[in-house]
Design a protein around this motif. Structure first.
Motif: not given
Length: 415
Positions: A160-161, A163-164, A277, A280
């Motif tokens: 997740t981080l 992808s962010l 996006l 995330v």
């Protein structure tokens, strides 16, 4: 506690990202150090491409950045995994992080004082070498820091981080290049990377467990033999290659933008950011991911879903719909990445984890490039829509046939 409050708490526990791994200080520092450094890495990637074009006025030179970065990623990704199985992983992570950080400082000095394209290319190759060793080492460390039942949650937070960072880095790049130039971009990257160095310094000693092998060709070959001899591990790589090689539409974004959305730079930006996006968003609403036990079957179906959403996006006439469908695909891709990583980290013994993470890194780095080549070649031969939609549909079909035809993978349960 009221019934309403208990209901809200239950919803959060079931559906929102599991943050329990953050209570572990070593993992927490590693996660946020990696997250900050990845934003800087993406910022540098944007700046490097722009600077190479400014120095040469040639797209060919910009294209050469691909093999300059990819060759060290492949070679040292495999070898780095073997090293990670034979030495203290803390020391190795710190060493290769220093290599990448030094390469960023060279980019900074070159941008401010020299503007030499050859030195820039060399720095990119050295930076890729450091990343190629650091990435499998860092991933092999996680199961040593986090209890087994929290490994899926830790992987979800990582992806997740990441992808962010894939969203924020390029956006920050546009702002920084417009206001401060290439040197400022590399300076910000160097400063952000200090968080990753700090996290590596604070790790405990992580000496190898079990039998170790000298980190040479034989050790790499042993890792590859282990993969070929384990249908579950092998299939975790095969399904990812199917997903990227058949369905990744990234190389077709410029043509779709030009032919369907009037060449709008904003449209191109939204298409480029859409998958990240979605990842995330998938990470935020991932509380359920770690509770899935039949990960072989689940992984097969979620990659088929990725292929179908990509195919549908290729038929969308409205930008918002195309972005929404690609974001849904990004959600599925995030879940797929978490389960694939979890299989490698929990199924394989610790003395093999570094080598398997090296192969994982090579597949993650090389698969999208195979997808770009496939998409471009089929679009040139058959046209945009057949290449885009056909690739997505073929991905869904092939992964269902292959994934469900291997009994051990189909029956695999975690925990």
């Amino acid at each position: 506690m009221t019934d309403q409050a208990m209901g809200v708490q239950g919803f959060v526990r079931r559906h929102i990202v599991d943050t329990r791994p953050l209570s572990i200080p070593h993992y927490r520092r590693l996660l946020f150090g990696q997250g900050l450094s990845f934003i800087g890495f993406q910022l540098t990637a944007v700046a490097v491409s722009a600077q190479v074009y400014a120095l040469t006025q040639s797209s060919l030179w910009v294209g050469l950045l691909g093999p300059v970065a990819l060759v060290p990623l492949v070679v040292f990704g495999l070898w780095g995994g073997a090293i990670a199985d034979a030495v203290d992983r803390r020391k190795l992570l710190l060493t290769c992080s220093l290599i990448s950080w030094t390469a960023t400082l060279v980019l900074l000095v070159n941008a401010v004082f020299l503007s030499n394209v050859w030195l820039l290319m060399a720095a990119v190759a050295v930076q890729s070498t450091g990343v190629a060793v650091a990435s499998p080492t860092r991933n092999a460390i996680i199961p040593r820091l986090v209890p087994k039942h929290l490994v899926p949650s830790a992987n979800t937070l990582n992806f997740t981080l990441g992808s962010l960072g894939s969203v924020l880095g390029p956006l920050l790049g546009g702002v920084v290049l417009a206001g401060g130039g290439y040197g400022m971009a590399y300076l910000i990257d160097a400063l952000l990377f200090s968080a990753s160095l700090y996290a590596a310094v604070r790790l405990p000693r992580l000496e190898p467990l079990g039998e170790t092998a000298a980190p040479g060709f034989r050790a790499v070959a042993e890792g590859l033999r282990y993969i070929l001899g384990s249908s579950i591990v092998l299939m975790s790589f095969v399904v990812d290659i199917i997903a990227m090689a058949f369905a990744l539409p990234r190389a077709l974004f410029p043509e779709l933008t030009a032919t369907r959305f009037g060449g709008s730079e904003m449209a191109f930006g939204w298409l480029s950011a859409s998958v990240a996006l979605g990842a995330v968003i998938g990470g935020v609403f991932s509380g359920w991911v770690g509770r899935v036990r039949r990960q072989g079957v689940a992984l097969t179906f979620v990659i088929a879903l990725w292929g179908l959403t990509v195919a549908a996006a290729g038929l969308a006439e409205q930008l918002w719909l195309a972005v929404a469908l690609l974001a849904a695909g990004g959600f599925a891709d995030l879940v797929s990445a978490v389960w694939r990583q979890t299989i490698l980290q929990t199924y394989a013994p610790d003395e093999m984890r570094g080598r398997l993470q090296g192969v994982f890194f090579v597949v993650v780095a090389g698969g999208p490039r195979l997808g770009d080549m496939r998409a471009g070649a089929t679009a040139a031969t058959f046209g945009l829509v057949p290449a885009w939609v056909g690739g997505g549909l073929l991905c869904a079909l092939v992964v269902l046939v292959v994934g469900l035809s291997v009994p051990a993978f189909r029956a695999y349960r975690t925990g």
